[in-house]
Write a protein that holds these residues in place. Structure first.
Motif, PDB file in Angstrom:
ATOM      1  N   PHE A   1       0.842  -1.125   0.184  1.00 49.11           N
ATOM      2  CA  PHE A   1      -0.243   0.012  -0.098  1.00 49.11           C
ATOM      3  C   PHE A   1       0.751   1.258  -0.039  1.00 49.11           C
ATOM      4  O   PHE A   1       0.246   2.275  -0.027  1.00 49.11           O
ATOM      5  CB  PHE A   1      -0.827   0.159   1.322  1.00 49.11           C
ATOM      6  N   ASN A   2       2.153   1.123   0.105  1.00 50.53           N
ATOM      7  CA  ASN A   2       3.050   2.211   0.061  1.00 50.53           C
ATOM      8  C   ASN A   2       4.538   2.076  -0.385  1.00 50.53           C
ATOM      9  O   ASN A   2       4.634   0.872  -0.796  1.00 50.53           O
ATOM     10  CB  ASN A   2       3.139   3.054   1.728  1.00 50.53           C
ATOM     11  N   GLU A   3       5.183   3.276  -0.908  1.00 53.23           N
ATOM     12  CA  GLU A   3       6.496   2.852  -1.521  1.00 53.23           C
ATOM     13  C   GLU A   3       7.363   2.326  -0.709  1.00 53.23           C
ATOM     14  O   GLU A   3       8.323   1.611  -1.318  1.00 53.23           O
ATOM     15  CB  GLU A   3       6.943   4.170  -2.037  1.00 53.23           C
ATOM     16  N   ARG A   4       7.439   2.602   0.580  1.00 52.60           N
ATOM     17  CA  ARG A   4       8.359   1.716   1.490  1.00 52.60           C
ATOM     18  C   ARG A   4       8.363   0.376   1.400  1.00 52.60           C
ATOM     19  O   ARG A   4       9.292  -0.477   1.277  1.00 52.60           O
ATOM     20  CB  ARG A   4       8.242   2.363   3.075  1.00 52.60           C
ATOM     21  N   ILE A   5       7.225  -0.326   1.672  1.00 54.47           N
ATOM     22  CA  ILE A   5       6.727  -1.942   1.675  1.00 54.47           C
ATOM     23  C   ILE A   5       7.086  -2.095   0.254  1.00 54.47           C
ATOM     24  O   ILE A   5       7.623  -3.330   0.139  1.00 54.47           O
ATOM     25  CB  ILE A   5       5.418  -1.970   1.983  1.00 54.47           C
ATOM     26  N   ARG A   6       6.800  -1.458  -0.834  1.00 51.89           N
ATOM     27  CA  ARG A   6       7.021  -1.715  -2.377  1.00 51.89           C
ATOM     28  C   ARG A   6       8.714  -2.228  -2.356  1.00 51.89           C
ATOM     29  O   ARG A   6       8.979  -3.063  -3.010  1.00 51.89           O
ATOM     30  CB  ARG A   6       6.573  -0.886  -3.157  1.00 51.89           C
ATOM     31  N   THR A   7       9.484  -1.043  -1.876  1.00 45.83           N
ATOM     32  CA  THR A   7      10.731  -1.214  -1.889  1.00 45.83           C
ATOM     33  C   THR A   7      11.283  -2.494  -0.883  1.00 45.83           C
ATOM     34  O   THR A   7      12.360  -3.167  -1.523  1.00 45.83           O
ATOM     35  CB  THR A   7      11.746  -0.045  -1.233  1.00 45.83           C
ATOM     36  N   TYR A   8      10.761  -2.815   0.290  1.00 38.10           N
ATOM     37  CA  TYR A   8      10.992  -3.810   1.022  1.00 38.10           C
ATOM     38  C   TYR A   8      10.755  -5.189  -0.040  1.00 38.10           C
ATOM     39  O   TYR A   8      11.825  -6.252   0.068  1.00 38.10           O
ATOM     40  CB  TYR A   8      10.370  -3.963   2.104  1.00 38.10           C
ATOM     41  N   LEU A   9       9.791  -5.363  -0.530  1.00 38.04           N
ATOM     42  CA  LEU A   9       9.263  -6.408  -1.271  1.00 38.04           C
ATOM     43  C   LEU A   9      10.317  -6.569  -2.629  1.00 38.04           C
ATOM     44  O   LEU A   9      10.508  -7.713  -2.855  1.00 38.04           O
ATOM     45  CB  LEU A   9       8.085  -6.359  -1.788  1.00 38.04           C
ATOM     46  N   ARG A  10      10.618  -5.659  -3.108  1.00 37.99           N
ATOM     47  CA  ARG A  10      11.738  -5.670  -4.182  1.00 37.99           C
ATOM     48  C   ARG A  10      12.879  -6.226  -3.884  1.00 37.99           C
ATOM     49  O   ARG A  10      13.706  -7.080  -4.316  1.00 37.99           O
ATOM     50  CB  ARG A  10      11.826  -4.371  -4.881  1.00 37.99           C
TER      51      ARG A  10
END
Length: 251
Positions: free
Chosen positions: A8-17
Protein backbone atom coordinates in the motif's frame (compact mmCIF):
# COMPACT_ATOMS: atom_id res chain seq x y z
CA UNK A 1 -2.11 -22.08 -4.04
CA UNK A 2 -0.53 -18.94 -5.48
CA UNK A 3 0.18 -16.08 -3.08
CA UNK A 4 -0.07 -12.53 -4.46
CA UNK A 5 1.04 -9.52 -2.42
CA UNK A 6 0.10 -5.88 -2.92
CA UNK A 7 1.94 -3.10 -1.00
CA UNK A 8 0.00 0.00 0.00
CA UNK A 9 3.00 2.36 0.14
CA UNK A 10 6.36 2.92 -1.52
CA UNK A 11 8.37 1.81 1.51
CA UNK A 12 6.83 -1.68 1.58
CA UNK A 13 7.10 -1.82 -2.22
CA UNK A 14 10.87 -1.30 -1.86
CA UNK A 15 11.10 -3.93 0.90
CA UNK A 16 9.35 -6.50 -1.31
CA UNK A 17 11.61 -5.74 -4.26
CA UNK A 18 14.68 -6.16 -2.10
CA UNK A 19 13.34 -9.39 -0.63
CA UNK A 20 12.78 -10.83 -4.11
CA UNK A 21 16.31 -9.89 -5.19
CA UNK A 22 17.88 -11.24 -1.99
CA UNK A 23 16.04 -14.55 -2.32
CA UNK A 24 17.19 -14.80 -5.94
CA UNK A 25 20.78 -14.13 -4.86
CA UNK A 26 20.51 -16.88 -2.25
CA UNK A 27 19.38 -19.29 -4.97
CA UNK A 28 22.11 -18.41 -7.45
CA UNK A 29 25.28 -18.36 -5.33
CA UNK A 30 25.18 -22.07 -4.29
CA UNK A 31 24.96 -23.14 -7.94
CA UNK A 32 28.17 -23.97 -9.77
CA UNK A 33 27.64 -22.78 -13.36
CA UNK A 34 29.44 -19.60 -14.41
CA UNK A 35 26.23 -18.26 -15.97
CA UNK A 36 24.44 -18.56 -12.61
CA UNK A 37 27.27 -16.63 -10.97
CA UNK A 38 27.08 -13.96 -13.67
CA UNK A 39 23.41 -13.41 -12.80
CA UNK A 40 24.25 -13.55 -9.07
CA UNK A 41 26.64 -10.66 -9.60
CA UNK A 42 24.02 -8.82 -11.66
CA UNK A 43 21.57 -9.34 -8.78
CA UNK A 44 24.03 -7.83 -6.30
CA UNK A 45 24.18 -4.74 -8.51
CA UNK A 46 20.37 -4.64 -8.69
CA UNK A 47 20.17 -4.76 -4.89
CA UNK A 48 22.64 -1.89 -4.67
CA UNK A 49 20.52 0.12 -7.14
CA UNK A 50 17.29 -0.45 -5.19
CA UNK A 51 19.03 0.23 -1.87
CA UNK A 52 20.54 3.46 -3.18
CA UNK A 53 17.46 5.41 -2.04
CA UNK A 54 18.77 7.99 0.40
CA UNK A 55 16.20 7.43 3.15
CA UNK A 56 15.99 3.62 2.96
CA UNK A 57 18.33 2.94 5.88
CA UNK A 58 16.61 5.45 8.16
CA UNK A 59 13.19 4.03 7.18
CA UNK A 60 14.29 0.52 8.17
CA UNK A 61 15.76 1.71 11.48
CA UNK A 62 12.53 3.62 12.25
CA UNK A 63 10.43 0.55 11.42
CA UNK A 64 12.55 -1.58 13.74
CA UNK A 65 11.98 0.92 16.56
CA UNK A 66 8.22 0.97 15.84
CA UNK A 67 8.09 -2.82 16.03
CA UNK A 68 9.93 -2.77 19.36
CA UNK A 69 7.45 -0.24 20.77
CA UNK A 70 4.52 -2.33 19.54
CA UNK A 71 5.94 -5.51 21.04
CA UNK A 72 6.66 -3.73 24.32
CA UNK A 73 2.92 -3.06 24.64
CA UNK A 74 2.37 -6.84 24.79
CA UNK A 75 4.44 -7.19 27.96
CA UNK A 76 2.40 -8.64 30.79
CA UNK A 77 -0.24 -10.10 28.49
CA UNK A 78 -0.89 -13.64 29.80
CA UNK A 79 -1.67 -14.91 26.29
CA UNK A 80 1.74 -13.77 24.98
CA UNK A 81 4.88 -15.79 25.69
CA UNK A 82 7.54 -13.62 27.34
CA UNK A 83 10.21 -15.97 26.01
CA UNK A 84 8.99 -15.49 22.44
CA UNK A 85 8.89 -11.71 22.94
CA UNK A 86 12.44 -11.70 24.28
CA UNK A 87 13.59 -13.66 21.24
CA UNK A 88 12.01 -11.18 18.80
CA UNK A 89 13.38 -8.22 20.75
CA UNK A 90 16.88 -9.72 20.59
CA UNK A 91 16.53 -10.26 16.84
CA UNK A 92 15.33 -6.69 16.28
CA UNK A 93 18.17 -5.31 18.42
CA UNK A 94 20.69 -7.33 16.44
CA UNK A 95 19.27 -6.06 13.13
CA UNK A 96 19.29 -2.45 14.36
CA UNK A 97 22.86 -2.56 15.63
CA UNK A 98 24.26 -4.32 12.55
CA UNK A 99 22.55 -1.96 10.09
CA UNK A 100 23.29 1.15 12.13
CA UNK A 101 26.97 0.21 12.38
CA UNK A 102 27.26 -0.10 8.62
CA UNK A 103 28.63 3.07 7.04
CA UNK A 104 26.75 4.44 4.07
CA UNK A 105 24.26 2.56 1.94
CA UNK A 106 24.03 -1.20 1.44
CA UNK A 107 26.95 -2.40 -0.67
CA UNK A 108 28.82 0.89 -0.20
CA UNK A 109 32.13 -0.94 0.26
CA UNK A 110 31.67 -2.65 -3.11
CA UNK A 111 31.76 0.72 -4.89
CA UNK A 112 35.41 1.00 -3.84
CA UNK A 113 36.23 -2.12 -5.88
CA UNK A 114 37.21 -0.77 -9.31
CA UNK A 115 37.04 -4.21 -10.91
CA UNK A 116 33.44 -4.77 -9.75
CA UNK A 117 32.44 -1.27 -10.79
CA UNK A 118 33.85 -1.83 -14.27
CA UNK A 119 31.56 -4.86 -14.56
CA UNK A 120 28.62 -2.91 -13.15
CA UNK A 121 29.07 -0.18 -15.76
CA UNK A 122 28.90 -2.77 -18.58
CA UNK A 123 26.39 -5.29 -17.28
CA UNK A 124 23.38 -3.14 -18.15
CA UNK A 125 24.47 -2.91 -21.79
CA UNK A 126 23.09 -5.73 -23.97
CA UNK A 127 26.02 -8.08 -24.51
CA UNK A 128 28.26 -5.63 -22.69
CA UNK A 129 30.19 -8.25 -20.70
CA UNK A 130 31.61 -10.20 -23.64
CA UNK A 131 35.15 -11.53 -23.33
CA UNK A 132 36.59 -8.83 -25.59
CA UNK A 133 34.95 -6.10 -23.45
CA UNK A 134 35.97 -7.44 -20.03
CA UNK A 135 38.72 -10.07 -20.46
CA UNK A 136 39.48 -10.18 -16.72
CA UNK A 137 35.81 -10.89 -15.92
CA UNK A 138 35.76 -13.52 -18.68
CA UNK A 139 38.79 -15.15 -17.04
CA UNK A 140 37.09 -14.99 -13.61
CA UNK A 141 34.13 -16.90 -15.00
CA UNK A 142 36.54 -19.73 -15.80
CA UNK A 143 37.74 -20.01 -12.20
CA UNK A 144 36.76 -23.07 -10.17
CA UNK A 145 33.14 -22.84 -8.91
CA UNK A 146 34.30 -22.85 -5.28
CA UNK A 147 36.48 -19.78 -5.88
CA UNK A 148 33.65 -17.90 -7.57
CA UNK A 149 31.27 -18.85 -4.77
CA UNK A 150 33.75 -17.68 -2.15
CA UNK A 151 34.12 -14.33 -3.92
CA UNK A 152 30.36 -13.88 -4.30
CA UNK A 153 29.74 -14.74 -0.64
CA UNK A 154 32.32 -12.14 0.36
CA UNK A 155 30.70 -9.45 -1.77
CA UNK A 156 27.19 -10.43 -0.65
CA UNK A 157 28.22 -10.28 3.03
CA UNK A 158 28.08 -6.48 2.85
CA UNK A 159 24.34 -6.86 2.17
CA UNK A 160 23.71 -9.19 5.13
CA UNK A 161 22.56 -6.51 7.66
CA UNK A 162 20.08 -5.16 5.13
CA UNK A 163 18.85 -8.65 4.24
CA UNK A 164 18.20 -9.72 7.83
CA UNK A 165 16.39 -6.49 8.67
CA UNK A 166 14.14 -6.78 5.60
CA UNK A 167 13.33 -10.43 6.32
CA UNK A 168 12.45 -9.74 9.98
CA UNK A 169 10.31 -6.66 9.27
CA UNK A 170 8.35 -8.37 6.49
CA UNK A 171 7.79 -11.47 8.61
CA UNK A 172 6.39 -9.39 11.48
CA UNK A 173 4.20 -7.45 9.04
CA UNK A 174 2.84 -10.62 7.42
CA UNK A 175 2.19 -12.21 10.81
CA UNK A 176 0.08 -9.20 11.85
CA UNK A 177 -2.77 -10.11 9.50
CA UNK A 178 -5.60 -12.61 9.93
CA UNK A 179 -6.68 -14.46 6.75
CA UNK A 180 -10.33 -14.44 5.76
CA UNK A 181 -12.17 -16.33 3.03
CA UNK A 182 -13.95 -13.99 0.62
CA UNK A 183 -15.99 -14.33 -2.56
CA UNK A 184 -15.73 -12.33 -5.76
CA UNK A 185 -19.13 -12.07 -7.40
CA UNK A 186 -18.97 -11.98 -11.19
CA UNK A 187 -15.22 -11.64 -11.01
CA UNK A 188 -15.06 -8.56 -8.80
CA UNK A 189 -14.43 -7.99 -5.10
CA UNK A 190 -14.39 -4.69 -3.23
CA UNK A 191 -14.01 -3.96 0.47
CA UNK A 192 -13.96 -0.71 2.45
CA UNK A 193 -11.16 -0.44 4.97
CA UNK A 194 -11.85 0.59 8.56
CA UNK A 195 -11.01 4.20 9.36
CA UNK A 196 -8.33 4.85 11.94
CA UNK A 197 -6.19 1.90 10.89
CA UNK A 198 -3.49 2.03 8.23
CA UNK A 199 -2.82 -1.18 6.35
CA UNK A 200 0.53 -1.66 4.64
CA UNK A 201 0.21 -4.96 2.79
CA UNK A 202 -2.50 -7.07 1.19
CA UNK A 203 -1.96 -10.80 0.71
CA UNK A 204 -4.19 -12.81 -1.59
CA UNK A 205 -4.01 -16.59 -1.81
CA UNK A 206 -5.78 -18.22 -4.74
CA UNK A 207 -6.16 -21.70 -6.17
CA UNK A 208 -4.63 -21.67 -9.69
CA UNK A 209 -7.18 -24.30 -10.72
CA UNK A 210 -9.74 -21.48 -10.92
CA UNK A 211 -7.84 -20.21 -13.94
CA UNK A 212 -7.99 -16.51 -13.06
CA UNK A 213 -5.40 -13.85 -12.19
CA UNK A 214 -6.18 -11.10 -9.65
CA UNK A 215 -5.56 -7.47 -10.54
CA UNK A 216 -5.35 -5.65 -7.22
CA UNK A 217 -5.70 -1.94 -6.49
CA UNK A 218 -6.13 -0.17 -3.20
CA UNK A 219 -5.59 2.85 -0.98
CA UNK A 220 -6.18 3.74 2.66
CA UNK A 221 -9.97 3.69 2.16
CA UNK A 222 -10.67 0.57 0.12
CA UNK A 223 -9.30 -2.39 -1.81
CA UNK A 224 -10.53 -3.76 -5.10
CA UNK A 225 -9.77 -7.06 -6.83
CA UNK A 226 -10.69 -7.69 -10.46
CA UNK A 227 -10.27 -11.27 -11.63
CA UNK A 228 -8.88 -11.67 -15.12
CA UNK A 229 -8.81 -14.76 -17.31
CA UNK A 230 -5.78 -15.29 -19.59
CA UNK A 231 -6.53 -15.87 -23.26
CA UNK A 232 -4.57 -18.04 -25.66
CA UNK A 233 -2.83 -15.00 -27.17
CA UNK A 234 -1.55 -13.86 -23.77
CA UNK A 235 -4.04 -11.05 -23.27
CA UNK A 236 -6.25 -10.85 -20.20
CA UNK A 237 -10.04 -10.69 -20.24
CA UNK A 238 -12.22 -9.70 -17.29
CA UNK A 239 -13.87 -12.75 -15.73
CA UNK A 240 -17.60 -12.70 -15.06
CA UNK A 241 -17.67 -15.88 -13.00
CA UNK A 242 -17.91 -16.19 -9.23
CA UNK A 243 -14.69 -17.17 -7.47
CA UNK A 244 -13.27 -17.33 -3.95
CA UNK A 245 -9.89 -16.64 -2.43
CA UNK A 246 -8.16 -15.97 0.89
CA UNK A 247 -7.50 -12.32 1.76
CA UNK A 248 -5.19 -11.03 4.49
CA UNK A 249 -4.74 -7.35 5.42
CA UNK A 250 -1.52 -6.62 7.30
CA UNK A 251 -0.94 -3.47 9.34
Amino acid sequence: MILYEYPFNERIRTYLRLEQLLLRLGELIPRIHALDHHFALATIFEIMDVAARADLKSDILKDIEKQKQLLASYRGNPSISETALDGIFAQLDRCFQALNAQAGKAGQTLTENDWLMSIRSRIGIPGGTCGFDLPSYYAWQHHAPELRQQALEGWASSLAPLAEAIYVLLKLLRDSGAPQKVAAERGHFQQNLPSGRTFQLLRLRMDPAQGVIPEISGNRLMVSVRLMRPLDDGHLQASTENASFELTLCA
